[in-house]
Design a protein around this motif. Sequence first.
Motif, PDB file in Angstrom:
ATOM      1  N   LEU A  70      53.043  21.635  79.082  1.00  0.00           N
ATOM      2  CA  LEU A  70      53.901  22.618  78.314  1.00  0.00           C
ATOM      3  C   LEU A  70      54.861  23.689  79.317  1.00  0.00           C
ATOM      4  O   LEU A  70      55.744  23.853  79.193  1.00  0.00           O
ATOM      5  CB  LEU A  70      53.168  23.308  77.347  1.00  0.00           C
ATOM      6  CG  LEU A  70      52.601  22.671  76.235  1.00  0.00           C
ATOM      7  CD1 LEU A  70      51.646  23.741  75.393  1.00  0.00           C
ATOM      8  CD2 LEU A  70      53.705  21.957  75.179  1.00  0.00           C
ATOM      9  N   LEU A 107      44.876  21.254  68.855  1.00  0.00           N
ATOM     10  CA  LEU A 107      46.053  21.565  68.889  1.00  0.00           C
ATOM     11  C   LEU A 107      46.820  22.104  67.513  1.00  0.00           C
ATOM     12  O   LEU A 107      47.803  21.698  67.419  1.00  0.00           O
ATOM     13  CB  LEU A 107      46.786  20.315  69.483  1.00  0.00           C
ATOM     14  CG  LEU A 107      46.938  19.696  70.636  1.00  0.00           C
ATOM     15  CD1 LEU A 107      47.714  18.588  70.916  1.00  0.00           C
ATOM     16  CD2 LEU A 107      47.283  20.925  71.787  1.00  0.00           C
ATOM     17  N   LEU A 152      50.255  23.589  67.362  1.00  0.00           N
ATOM     18  CA  LEU A 152      51.410  23.053  67.664  1.00  0.00           C
ATOM     19  C   LEU A 152      51.670  22.026  66.428  1.00  0.00           C
ATOM     20  O   LEU A 152      52.626  21.429  66.605  1.00  0.00           O
ATOM     21  CB  LEU A 152      51.015  22.206  68.900  1.00  0.00           C
ATOM     22  CG  LEU A 152      51.249  23.245  70.105  1.00  0.00           C
ATOM     23  CD1 LEU A 152      50.631  22.416  71.681  1.00  0.00           C
ATOM     24  CD2 LEU A 152      52.662  23.564  70.549  1.00  0.00           C
ATOM     25  N   ALA A 162      57.640  19.868  72.334  1.00  0.00           N
ATOM     26  CA  ALA A 162      56.417  20.349  72.703  1.00  0.00           C
ATOM     27  C   ALA A 162      55.266  20.086  72.055  1.00  0.00           C
ATOM     28  O   ALA A 162      54.437  19.594  73.060  1.00  0.00           O
ATOM     29  CB  ALA A 162      56.449  22.158  72.664  1.00  0.00           C
ATOM     30  N   ALA A 163      55.348  19.702  70.794  1.00  0.00           N
ATOM     31  CA  ALA A 163      54.366  19.207  70.181  1.00  0.00           C
ATOM     32  C   ALA A 163      53.895  17.727  70.909  1.00  0.00           C
ATOM     33  O   ALA A 163      52.930  17.333  70.862  1.00  0.00           O
ATOM     34  CB  ALA A 163      54.450  18.873  68.724  1.00  0.00           C
ATOM     35  N   ALA A 173      52.455  17.969  74.263  1.00  0.00           N
ATOM     36  CA  ALA A 173      51.212  18.466  74.254  1.00  0.00           C
ATOM     37  C   ALA A 173      50.158  17.255  73.882  1.00  0.00           C
ATOM     38  O   ALA A 173      49.094  16.917  74.302  1.00  0.00           O
ATOM     39  CB  ALA A 173      50.893  19.605  73.333  1.00  0.00           C
TER      40      ALA A 173
END
Length: 416
Positions: free
Chosen positions: A108, A279, A282, A309-310, A313
């Motif tokens: 990230l 997570l 996210l 981003a998700a 990750a």
Amino acid sequence: MFSGSAGATLRRGCAGAARAAREEGGSRPRRSSVAVASAAAADSASSASAAPTGASFVRAHLRDLAAYTPILPFDVLSASLGRDPADIIKCDANENPYGPPPEVKEALANLDFPHIYPDPESRRLRAMLSEDTGCPMENLLVGCGADELIDLLMRCVLDPGDYIVNTPPTFGMYAFDAEVNGAQVVDCPRGTEDFALDVDAIEAAVAEYSPKIVFLTSPNNPDGSVISEEDLERVLALPVLVVLDEAYIEFGRAASHITDVPQRENLVVLRTFSKRAALAGLRVGYGAFPASLIEFLWRAKQPYNVSVAAEVAACAALSNPEYLSTVKEALVTERERLFELLDSEVDYLEPSPSAANFILCRVHGRDAGELRTRLAEEHGIMVRHYTKPAALNGCVRISVGKPEHTDAMITALKIM
């Protein structure tokens, strides 16, 4: 002892009128010709009626919808308790206290193209999920949490007034999303002390209401029970789409059914990164769908539903399976320790065996809501309290934390 009522119950107040209208006059009313009034006539009509409000445009079946009650955000919770976030023991939302693998923060911090729209097909993540689960990539779809996939599936499958079968006590989003989508909910309560499915009631509900979807959760939230293979096969034999939510599957001994999906035309399996991979913040979930069904989900889903981003990750988390396995084993070990301590040292709590990362407890001899409030205000310990459905009235659910969280929890419970 844990118990509930048997049989199927139809919830009222949804969109039955829409279904009746379709049965009487077809799936869509015909448009009629409308003459356009003159400006003077329009002005006269306008002055004779009240001006519309924003709420007057809302679909009728949503006007009495009760909002879903989420967990308070950490910063709001911290301010309300007057405690630093680091001093709060958060055992109310089944979050993973160990956090994600270190590769996630590194990934990230080094996003290459956050200014570019994400891959609408989440190809890299789906390829890694296929390798991780053994399910073909073409059967996998990723969403902004499994919640998005539940809603997307309903939007693709349900017409207003259609029925779903729900098996409370269970995850509240199935009934909530059904009502948002104008469907009717037939409740088949888990009617025994071990929260086993009432398959007879499900079979009767399918025969009477012809629902399109049955929602099952294994391990079940909020009690952690696992659906037996025999019960699952009986439900899969029915002429209905079976959605099996496996959000907590990694914490038990039962095998996942995700690899069964390509061979079962009426099976959908949902999974999440919130628990195993930590997570939750996210929002990454995924599902396995029959090939003949997933085509329509692709057509209807939002094009950029999973952020850059998700996806980054989630891929980073999958790159370190050793960490995921170690954390899972730590939580399973701590769950067994927490259960033993609750059972042997807290005489007013009756814990229910669990194959998930939480333990449901019946509170005896005192008010469960007051217990939850005192834990929060006096000790900074958060647990989930239930008043409904009736089978959960007087219960609290405790998420499994680290060993030091268990120690603090038991100490607080023993002096209350």
